[in-house]
Scaffold this active site. Structure first.
Site, short mmCIF file in Angstrom:
data_model
loop_
_atom_site.label_atom_id
_atom_site.label_comp_id
_atom_site.label_asym_id
_atom_site.label_seq_id
_atom_site.Cartn_x
_atom_site.Cartn_y
_atom_site.Cartn_z
N GLU A 5 -34.89 28.75 16.02
CA GLU A 5 -36.21 28.51 16.81
C GLU A 5 -37.27 29.02 16.30
OE1 GLU A 5 -37.56 31.95 17.52
OE2 GLU A 5 -36.84 32.58 16.13
N LYS A 9 -35.93 27.47 8.03
CA LYS A 9 -35.93 28.54 9.28
C LYS A 9 -36.30 29.60 8.28
CE LYS A 9 -37.04 31.29 11.88
NZ LYS A 9 -36.85 31.76 13.21
N CYS A 25 -39.18 38.77 12.73
CA CYS A 25 -38.55 37.70 12.16
C CYS A 25 -39.41 38.18 10.38
CB CYS A 25 -39.39 36.24 12.44
SG CYS A 25 -37.78 35.69 14.18
C1 UDX Z 1 -43.32 34.23 13.88
C2 UDX Z 1 -42.96 32.48 14.17
O1 UDX Z 1 -44.41 32.79 14.18
C3 UDX Z 1 -42.23 32.10 14.47
O2 UDX Z 1 -42.42 30.20 13.96
C4 UDX Z 1 -40.95 32.41 14.29
O3 UDX Z 1 -39.43 31.58 15.11
C5 UDX Z 1 -40.93 34.12 15.01
O4 UDX Z 1 -41.64 34.84 13.84
P1 UDX Z 1 -43.65 36.20 15.67
O5 UDX Z 1 -42.79 37.20 15.29
O6 UDX Z 1 -43.39 35.66 17.24
O7 UDX Z 1 -43.77 34.70 15.41
O8 UDX Z 1 -45.28 35.96 15.94
P2 UDX Z 1 -46.56 35.56 14.73
O9 UDX Z 1 -47.27 34.98 15.90
O10 UDX Z 1 -45.89 34.64 13.51
O11 UDX Z 1 -46.64 37.04 14.08
C6 UDX Z 1 -45.94 37.59 13.13
C7 UDX Z 1 -47.10 38.67 12.97
O12 UDX Z 1 -47.73 38.34 11.73
C8 UDX Z 1 -47.77 39.49 14.49
O13 UDX Z 1 -48.16 40.78 13.42
C9 UDX Z 1 -48.76 38.95 14.53
O14 UDX Z 1 -50.21 40.18 14.89
C10 UDX Z 1 -49.72 38.77 12.09
N1 UDX Z 1 -50.31 37.93 11.86
C11 UDX Z 1 -50.15 36.70 12.53
C12 UDX Z 1 -51.58 38.13 11.17
O15 UDX Z 1 -51.70 39.31 10.82
N2 UDX Z 1 -52.31 37.23 10.84
C13 UDX Z 1 -52.05 35.89 11.29
O16 UDX Z 1 -53.27 34.86 11.07
C14 UDX Z 1 -51.20 35.67 12.33
#
Ligand code: UDX
Ligand code: ADP
Length: 472
Positions: A160, A219, A275
């Site tokens: 996913e 992944k 993740c």
């Molecule tokens: C992630 C992946 O993006 C997704 O493709 C995978 O399947 C599951 O893991 P998720 O953990 O739900 O998704 O959120 P994501 O938007 O990736 O953010 C992860 C963390 O990074 C968050 O704490 C977010 O705030 C942080 N983040 C994200 C940053 O600090 N800076 C950024 O530029 C982007």
């Protein structure tokens, strides 16, 4: 097609709800051991908050989407079975703190083995797993088919890529769908079967097929690359804070290079979520097991930098508050690991809160979605806290941002919830202790406006902001 999904969590729920929506001729049954969770899925109060999810569930529930605790029945009836159970990092034994704990995947595989008495089933590994997990699932199932020749299985990997908060959009319009399978006639047939489901709404060129290990590794690699970008910009943010460079300006300059691109370059208090850390550590562990210590070390640094960023931010708060926060009211805005979700797994807020409480701060937390019970459970978790009584003594959960910030010495923004931008900060400032500090760990607020109101503002990736040094 009859589809069963084992695991009604953040992955299984939204993924299969969208599948039911887009494949009206198929019946999708999502099963879980957790009765309360299934009851919630069958109610108006879904167990997870995700924008647009309720609208999808409302359309399909009872039509071709069902939630049930009758795991055996759903498995028996299904042609295609998704495994969407949790795969947390191991907290004990070999690989503790790094390897994924596959006990839930194995127990789901065993439930399938025990339930299926005849026919061919395609098993789809949806949970993020270490490379070669499909092989383990296959071995468990082969033990079943060896005893009962009227049963056969093919195991596919179909990771996913949904991000929480945008899961429904990510599922409706994915960048790509990966399907990995055995490179044999039976394997190709299983891949085609799963692919036909996705083709109901995903353009064919976005469905990429490959061997199982490539899919599993892709992944982990994709998440490791994303996490690495955040650690890279966070590393630069530390340099910015020392030099006077502004991390937003640097990120913009770097990101306009087409080869780099603008996404995932937002400096923050550190990445959280179920993740990134888990998957990077998974990759590290895999490399160690493969005797590739240099590669393991390279990826380990992504997680180490994230921890460093959290500590650095927390230290900055204590230093600014005249090197002591003992008995000072500090208000944390945001507890979920990102906006638009109530998920708190690995949220940086947990670590900032823990650190400040260890320093004796009297902490108030406000989050628009996370229930108080969840915050207590996270902060009292044995991996986080040694003294549960201290949490009871020092922690207040507030349901109102103005109440939460009243009499506070400092506000700490840990999550980028949109509503934080809309508050009346003049009113908040007036109600706070002076000097009133605001630490922006998300580069979310209008710093010059806050300064004009009177706040002492500090933000990730920016040198101490004062009216005098022109950072406004
Ligand atoms: C992630 C992946 O993006 C997704 O493709 C995978 O399947 C599951 O893991 P998720 O953990 O739900 O998704 O959120 P994501 O938007 O990736 O953010 C992860 C963390 O990074 C968050 O704490 C977010 O705030 C942080 N983040 C994200 C940053 O600090 N800076 C950024 O530029 C982007
Ligand atoms: P994710 O974010 O990976 O979806 P969650 O923890 O949100 O993880 O959801 C995983 C779900 O899988 C949980 O609701 C859990 O009860 C369920 N689960 C775990 N093992 C099994 C199993 N063997 N059979 C059925 N459900 C399971």
């Amino acid at each position: 097609m009859k589809i069963c999904c084992i695991g009604a969590g953040y992955v299984g729920g939204p993924t299969c709800a969208v599948m039911a929506l887009k494949c009206p001729d198929s019946t999708v049954t999502i099963v879980d051991l957790n009765e309360a969770r299934i009851a919630a899925w069958n109610s108006d109060e879904l167990p997870i908050y995700e924008p647009g999810l309720y609208e999808v569930v409302e359309q399909v529930r009872g039509r071709n989407l069902f939630f049930s605790t009758n795991i055996t029945k759903a498995i028996t009836e299904a042609d295609l079975i998704f495994i969407s159970v949790n795969t947390p990092t191991k907290t004990f034994g070999v690989g503790k703190g790094r390897a994924a704990d596959l006990k839930y995947v194995e127990s789901a595989a065993r439930s399938i083995g025990a339930a299926v008495k005849q026919g061919h089933k395609v098993i789809v590994e949806k949970s993020t797993v270490p490379v070669k997990a499909a092989e383990s699932i296959s071995k468990i199932l082969k033990a079943t088919s060896a005893l009962n020749p009227s049963v056969s299985f093919q195991v596919l990997s179909n990771p996913e890529f949904l991000a929480e908060g945008t899961a429904i959009k990510d599922l409706l319009y994915p960048d790509r769908v990966l399907i990995g399978g055995e490179q044999s006639a039976d394997g190709f047939a299983a891949i085609a079967k799963l692919s036909s489901l996705y083709e109901s709404w995903v353009p064919g060129e976005k469905i990429i097929t490959m061997n199982t290990w490539s899919s599993e590794l892709s992944k982990l690699a994709a998440n490791a690359f994303l996490a690495q970008r955040i650690s890279s910009i966070n590393a630069i943010s530390a340099v910015c804070e020392e030099t006077g460079a502004n991390v937003e300006e640097v990120a913009n300059a770097v990101g306009t290079d087409k080869r780099i691109g603008p996404y995932f370059l937002k400096a923050s208090v550190g990445f959280g979520g179920s993740c990134f850390q888990k998957d990077v550590l998974n990759l590290v562990y895999l490399c160690e097991c493969l005797n590739l210590p240099e590669v393991a070390q390279y990826w380990q640094q992504v997680v180490d930098l994230n921890e460093y960023q959290r500590k650095r931010f927390a230290n900055r708060i204590v230093e600014a508050l005249f090197n002591t926060v003992t008995n000072k009211k500090i208000t944390i805005l945001g507890f979920s690991f990102k906006k638009d979700t109530m998920d708190t797994r690995e949220s940086s807020s947990i670590f900032i809160a823990k650190y400040l409480m260890e320093e004796g701060a009297s902490l108030t937390i406000y989050d628009p979605k996370v229930p108080a019970k969840q915050m207590y459970s996270d902060l009292k978790h044995p991996a986080v806290c040694e003294d549960e009584e201290a949490v009871d003594r020092l922690l207040t959960i507030s349901h109102d941002p103005y109440e939460a910030t009243k009499n506070a010495h400092a506000i700490v923004v840990c999550t980028e919830w949109d509503e934080f931008k809309t508050y009346d900060y003049e009113r908040i400032y007036k109600s706070m202790q002076k000097p009133a500090f605001l630490f922006d760990g998300r580069l979310l607020l209008d710093h010059s406006k806050l300064q004009r109101i009177g706040f002492q503002v500090q933000a990730v990736g920016k040198k101490l902001i004062t009216l005098e040094n022109g950072y406004h």
